[in-house]
Design a protein around this motif. Structure first.
Motif, PDB file in Angstrom:
ATOM      1  N   ALA A   2       6.977 -27.705 -55.644  1.00  0.00           N
ATOM      2  CA  ALA A   2       6.354 -26.907 -54.584  1.00  0.00           C
ATOM      3  C   ALA A   2       4.903 -27.319 -54.341  1.00  0.00           C
ATOM      4  O   ALA A   2       4.281 -26.894 -53.363  1.00  0.00           O
TER       5      ALA A   2
ATOM      6  N   ARG B   5      12.699 -25.030 -64.477  1.00  0.00           N
ATOM      7  CA  ARG B   5      11.730 -24.226 -63.722  1.00  0.00           C
ATOM      8  C   ARG B   5      10.412 -24.968 -63.558  1.00  0.00           C
ATOM      9  O   ARG B   5       9.791 -24.919 -62.492  1.00  0.00           O
ATOM     10  N   CYS B   6       9.970 -25.671 -64.592  1.00  0.00           N
ATOM     11  CA  CYS B   6       8.747 -26.474 -64.499  1.00  0.00           C
ATOM     12  C   CYS B   6       8.889 -27.518 -63.390  1.00  0.00           C
ATOM     13  O   CYS B   6       8.001 -27.672 -62.551  1.00  0.00           O
TER      14      CYS B   6
ATOM     15  N   TYR C  85       4.437 -23.336 -69.855  1.00  0.00           N
ATOM     16  CA  TYR C  85       5.822 -23.785 -70.022  1.00  0.00           C
ATOM     17  C   TYR C  85       6.130 -24.100 -71.481  1.00  0.00           C
ATOM     18  O   TYR C  85       7.224 -23.789 -71.975  1.00  0.00           O
TER      19      TYR C  85
ATOM     20  N   GLN D 210      -1.655 -24.882 -67.118  1.00  0.00           N
ATOM     21  CA  GLN D 210      -0.340 -24.632 -66.548  1.00  0.00           C
ATOM     22  C   GLN D 210       0.750 -25.167 -67.459  1.00  0.00           C
ATOM     23  O   GLN D 210       1.779 -24.505 -67.676  1.00  0.00           O
TER      24      GLN D 210
ATOM     25  N   GLU E 142      11.019 -27.535 -60.801  1.00  0.00           N
ATOM     26  CA  GLU E 142      11.161 -26.919 -59.485  1.00  0.00           C
ATOM     27  C   GLU E 142       9.834 -26.360 -58.974  1.00  0.00           C
ATOM     28  O   GLU E 142       9.500 -26.521 -57.787  1.00  0.00           O
ATOM     29  N   GLU E 143       9.079 -25.728 -59.846  1.00  0.00           N
ATOM     30  CA  GLU E 143       7.795 -25.164 -59.415  1.00  0.00           C
ATOM     31  C   GLU E 143       6.790 -26.268 -59.116  1.00  0.00           C
ATOM     32  O   GLU E 143       5.960 -26.125 -58.212  1.00  0.00           O
ATOM     33  N   THR E 144       6.875 -27.362 -59.857  1.00  0.00           N
ATOM     34  CA  THR E 144       5.972 -28.484 -59.593  1.00  0.00           C
ATOM     35  C   THR E 144       6.294 -29.117 -58.250  1.00  0.00           C
ATOM     36  O   THR E 144       5.398 -29.592 -57.544  1.00  0.00           O
TER      37      THR E 144
END
Length: 224
Positions: free
Chosen positions: A35, A28-29, A108, A104, A31-33
């Motif tokens: 973006a 998730r870290c 995580y 941020q 994938e979100e990064t």
């Protein structure tokens, strides 16, 4: 996200699939990064993360330092390796100058159950490294990952050697700099510094080293 230079998408995907899988929070870290269109290239790739995890475990690292945290992805990989072997006694000192990135990253780390072993250090890494030495970590650090401002690499190298124990390992990211290190157009200060530090470490009798093309280039130096 950094990708291994020269690999086709199919080979890259195969390499990632055959490596140690990410944890859910790691994925998730990442994938979100991704973006973050303006900064996503600053994140290491999954295969680099798996490599860091393996190397930290190979030397049975207990105390690690990371210079350049960004959103915390690489620290997740390293801290997981440390904690698996040493539990609550493991320590990862995470150095970054950006409060927003550090904040941020901490979300995580908490979600991954690693906040107890990762210690954020906010501020100029040059000063933070001196502080760590003053706190008694000189000659005590097992593993050090450097992925920050490239012009600072020579300073981080010298200060990192002070912290490393004999046999400790220092890893530099982005030493290929997208191929600019071998390009006639590569005349930036960052490119010049990366060429110089690679040559310096290759000639340094204080370390054993190897230069790899994994990701955007990883340079490893083990203190003798």
């Amino acid at each position: 996200m950094s990708t291994s230079i020269g690999l086709s998408p199919d080979i890259r995907d195969y390499v990632q699939a055959m490596n140690r899988p990410e944890g859910a929070v790691m994925a998730r870290c990442r994938e979100e990064t991704q973006a973050l269109s303006d900064y996503k290239q600053m994140q290491i790739s999954p295969e680099q993360g798996a490599f860091l995890h393996f190397m930290a475990g190979l030397i049975n690292a207990k105390i690690a330092v990371e210079i350049g945290v960004f959103t915390g992805y690489s620290a997740l990989w390293t801290a997981t390796a440390l904690k698996a072997r040493h539990g609550a006694k493991a320590r990862l000192l995470a150095l970054d100058v950006s409060e927003s990135w550090m904040t941020q990253a901490q979300t995580y780390w908490r979600e991954a159950g690693l906040a107890d072993v990762i210690e954020p250090r906010l501020g100029d890494a040059r000063e933070s490294l001196d502080t760590l030495a003053e706190e008694g970590l000189a000659g005590q650090v097992d593993f050090l990952f450097i992925d920050a401002d490239k012009t600072g690499y020579p300073i981080y190298y010298e200060k990192g050697l002070t912290l490393l124990r004999p046999g400790g390992l220092m890893v530099f990211d982005n030493v290929l700099w997208g191929g600019d290190v071998v390009s006639v157009k590569g005349k930036s200060l960052e490119t010049k510094t990366l060429r110089e530090i690679a040559y310096q470490i290759r000639q340094d009798p204080r370390v054993d080293m190897t230069f790899t093309a994994l990701g955007d280039g990883l340079l490893l130096a083990q203190k003798r």
